[in-house]
Write a protein that holds these residues in place. Sequence first.
Motif: not given
Length: 275
Positions: A172, A175, A219, A222-223, A226-227, A232-233, A246, A249
Amino acid sequence: MLRARVLTSLLLIPVFLAALFLLPDTYWALLMLAAVLMGIWEWGDMARFPPAGRIVYLLGTMSACLLLVFADGPDMSYLQEYSLFWGILAATFFWIFAAPVWLITRGHLRNFVLMAVAGWLMLLPLWLSLISLRRISPWFLLGVVGAIWVADTAAYFIGKRFGKHKLEPKISPSKTWEGVFGAWAGVSIYGFVLCQVFQLDYWLIAGLWGLTVLSIVGDLLESLIKRQAHMKDSGTLLPGHGGMLDRIDGLTSSLPLAAFFIYFPLYYAAWSHYV
């Protein structure tokens, strides 16, 4: 983006508070189930389930949860307690042991069954925790959820303003460690205010630090998913936030652990008395 994020929050918070304090238990369970099922649907997309599999995953999860909501009789009451016990216990092991390993190795699960189980471990214990903690006290649940909201908000604004050192750029990029310290500072102030107002022990602040760490783990996981899915979301349901996942999470990892430390001493005491 910031304006949309704020407006969405201003809409959601009063709805959440009204539901938390005014809805009967059954309707609260159904409302929280609706939110969790949105997360299940988004998880199926992130896990790259085929369309039919995604529908089956959603409907199967919904059917099992509705059975628990409308269960009646002593056998069904036992099933509810059994589900709460094992659901929270499974989530505790998942977030303390499995999730950190998953993040460290950045493992990419391509097996649909394993991804389905991972989605259940993330979202169903959250639903059980939202129901069970509210039964203890709506104020207690609000206090825990409020801590995660404070941590998330403080991390967002401090990270945006002062963020320079990336927390985990390969998972992410947005972050930062400054955001993490901002989250800890935010929950420290929040915890101090709670201790002053309600005459609570200051060890509460240490507990909130732990929940903050867990929310960051949720968080980041979940990122990571997604990646790996090149998203992105998780969705577009909530303007400024993305999808339901989002938004929740951080709760997926923190609320079940809060429930664990509330319920398992009670279970242990009951078991010791029985033995």
